[in-house]
Design a protein around this motif. Structure first.
Motif, PDB file in Angstrom:
ATOM      1  N   UNK A 136     -40.772 -36.233 -12.525  1.00 15.40           N
ATOM      2  CA  UNK A 136     -39.832 -37.352 -12.722  1.00 15.40           C
ATOM      3  C   UNK A 136     -39.055 -37.518 -11.418  1.00 15.40           C
ATOM      4  N   UNK A 137     -39.724 -38.087 -10.458  1.00 14.58           N
ATOM      5  CA  UNK A 137     -39.196 -38.142  -9.086  1.00 14.58           C
ATOM      6  C   UNK A 137     -37.927 -38.978  -9.005  1.00 14.58           C
ATOM      7  N   UNK A 138     -37.854 -40.058  -9.762  1.00 24.52           N
ATOM      8  CA  UNK A 138     -36.694 -40.950  -9.695  1.00 24.52           C
ATOM      9  C   UNK A 138     -35.395 -40.207 -10.015  1.00 24.52           C
ATOM     10  N   UNK A 139     -35.420 -39.387 -11.065  1.00 26.68           N
ATOM     11  CA  UNK A 139     -34.217 -38.636 -11.424  1.00 26.68           C
ATOM     12  C   UNK A 139     -33.930 -37.531 -10.408  1.00 26.68           C
ATOM     13  N   UNK A 140     -34.967 -36.931  -9.869  1.00 27.29           N
ATOM     14  CA  UNK A 140     -34.783 -35.912  -8.837  1.00 27.29           C
ATOM     15  C   UNK A 140     -34.110 -36.524  -7.613  1.00 27.29           C
ATOM     16  N   UNK A 141     -34.538 -37.724  -7.234  1.00 33.20           N
ATOM     17  CA  UNK A 141     -33.937 -38.410  -6.082  1.00 33.20           C
ATOM     18  C   UNK A 141     -32.472 -38.747  -6.348  1.00 33.20           C
ATOM     19  N   UNK A 142     -32.183 -39.154  -7.587  1.00 35.87           N
ATOM     20  CA  UNK A 142     -30.802 -39.505  -7.940  1.00 35.87           C
ATOM     21  C   UNK A 142     -29.904 -38.278  -7.898  1.00 35.87           C
ATOM     22  N   UNK A 143     -30.380 -37.167  -8.441  1.00 34.22           N
ATOM     23  CA  UNK A 143     -29.583 -35.936  -8.435  1.00 34.22           C
ATOM     24  C   UNK A 143     -29.252 -35.534  -7.008  1.00 34.22           C
ATOM     25  N   UNK A 144     -30.236 -35.606  -6.124  1.00 31.54           N
ATOM     26  CA  UNK A 144     -30.017 -35.239  -4.726  1.00 31.54           C
ATOM     27  C   UNK A 144     -29.071 -36.227  -4.045  1.00 31.54           C
ATOM     28  N   UNK A 145     -29.226 -37.526  -4.342  1.00 31.09           N
ATOM     29  CA  UNK A 145     -28.372 -38.531  -3.711  1.00 31.09           C
ATOM     30  C   UNK A 145     -26.911 -38.366  -4.120  1.00 31.09           C
ATOM     31  N   UNK A 146     -26.666 -38.152  -5.404  1.00 28.98           N
ATOM     32  CA  UNK A 146     -25.301 -37.960  -5.882  1.00 28.98           C
ATOM     33  C   UNK A 146     -24.713 -36.686  -5.272  1.00 28.98           C
ATOM     34  N   UNK A 147     -25.525 -35.658  -5.162  1.00 27.13           N
ATOM     35  CA  UNK A 147     -25.087 -34.421  -4.528  1.00 27.13           C
ATOM     36  C   UNK A 147     -24.690 -34.674  -3.076  1.00 27.13           C
ATOM     37  N   UNK A 148     -25.517 -35.438  -2.372  1.00 28.30           N
ATOM     38  CA  UNK A 148     -25.221 -35.735  -0.970  1.00 28.30           C
ATOM     39  C   UNK A 148     -23.997 -36.610  -0.791  1.00 28.30           C
ATOM     40  N   UNK A 149     -23.799 -37.572  -1.693  1.00 32.52           N
ATOM     41  CA  UNK A 149     -22.638 -38.460  -1.594  1.00 32.52           C
ATOM     42  C   UNK A 149     -21.332 -37.698  -1.743  1.00 32.52           C
ATOM     43  N   UNK A 150     -21.312 -36.757  -2.650  1.00 32.50           N
ATOM     44  CA  UNK A 150     -20.066 -36.074  -2.986  1.00 32.50           C
ATOM     45  C   UNK A 150     -19.866 -34.750  -2.262  1.00 32.50           C
ATOM     46  N   UNK A 151     -20.966 -34.121  -1.870  1.00 27.86           N
ATOM     47  CA  UNK A 151     -20.868 -32.823  -1.192  1.00 27.86           C
ATOM     48  C   UNK A 151     -21.845 -32.799  -0.013  1.00 27.86           C
TER      49      UNK A 151
END
Length: 298
Positions: free
Chosen positions: A240-255
């Protein structure tokens, strides 16, 4: 035993008197037999008149025991006061002091019960916030470490949150907020521990459910960075690449400086993908519900 009557007329009264005598002898014999088996046969009931101690005396006695750090004894005095003088002006004070002394003596369950009773009987009282604080602190004191069941920690979190919401101007709010953060961090830690267990056993769906709890409920804890990275791992493993990309993006935005973000970014790159937020994802929606956590998207 048999009675043989000689010939002649025997009155009814004589017969009844004989039967009564027989009954008395039988009861006496039974009583003697019972007394031999009864270890308390020699103890006799002695009626006593217990003098009622004035409410003020019981209250002061409780305070005196408190000053000697005899909190168990003090609790008994305050409890006796409330029972013996339920309509006394001291009764309300005694109930609150019962909660406090039980807390100090480590009788947390009793402290919780007394605090709850106080809040039920006196919800609008000026000391209601203190009763709520005592209840929360009792649960907090019983909260175990992260390796054990977290039921008491959850109850502590609820009680602390109620204190903050119901009594926002209370002097106990500052400490309650700090302890609430500690409790939330512990609860998040428990979810992470179980999530890692499932992840290591490739039960990715179960792992995602645990990490989801951390991201949804405990975003202000130190565990959220790892939770987002672990979500990246689990979703990539499921394809489920789309959700994996989102998790990483949110992580990068905030931390952006987090080592967990570097791991998530490298994991995506290995699979030919890069962080990209889908704002319709539950991950993105969870973070947008907390003001200031999400600054934008790629």
């Amino acid at each position: 035993m048999r009675f043989v009557f000689s010939s002649g007329t025997v009155s009814n009264a004589t017969v009844r008197a004989a039967l009564v005598a027989v009954s008395a002898l039988s009861l006496s014999a039974c009583s003697e037999t019972f007394d031999k088996l009864n270890p308390f046969a020699d103890e006799k009931y002695k009626p006593e008149v217990v003098e009622e101690v004035p409410a003020a005396n019981l209250y002061n006695d409780g305070l005196a025991r408190m000053s000697d750090s005899n909190f168990t004894g003090a609790s008994k005095k305050f409890s006796d006061l409330e029972k013996q003088h339920p309509y006394s002006p001291y009764a309300k004070k005694a109930l609150l002091m019962t909660a406090y002394t039980n807390y100090e003596s480590g009788s947390y369950d009793d402290a919780i019960q007394a605090s709850k009773r106080y809040l039920t009987l006196h919800p609008g009282d000026k000391d209601a916030a203190y009763a709520q604080y005592l209840m929360a602190m009792s649960y907090y004191s019983m909260a175990p470490d992260v390796s054990r069941d977290q039921e008491q920690a959850e109850k502590a979190g609820v009680a602390l949150q109620e204190l903050v919401q119901r009594y926002p101007t209370s002097e106990y709010v500052k400490d309650a907020k700090w302890k609430l953060q500690v409790i939330q961090d512990q609860l998040a830690g428990k979810e992470m521990e179980v999530g890692r267990y499932y992840l290591n056993r490739r039960n990715y769906t179960a792992a995602i459910n645990r990490f989801r709890v951390v991201v949804s409920r405990y975003q202000t804890t130190r565990h959220v960075e790892e939770a987002l990275e672990r979500l990246t791992e689990a979703y990539m493993a499921l394809g489920i690449v789309n959700e994996a990309q989102t998790a990483a993006a949110v992580l990068g935005h905030n931390f952006p400086d987090s080592p967990w973000y570097k791991d998530a970014h490298a994991l995506l790159a290995k699979g030919g993908a890069s962080p990209r937020e889908d704002r319709g994802s539950w991950i993105s929606r969870s973070f947008r519900s907390v003001v200031g956590l999400v600054s934008g998207s790629n």
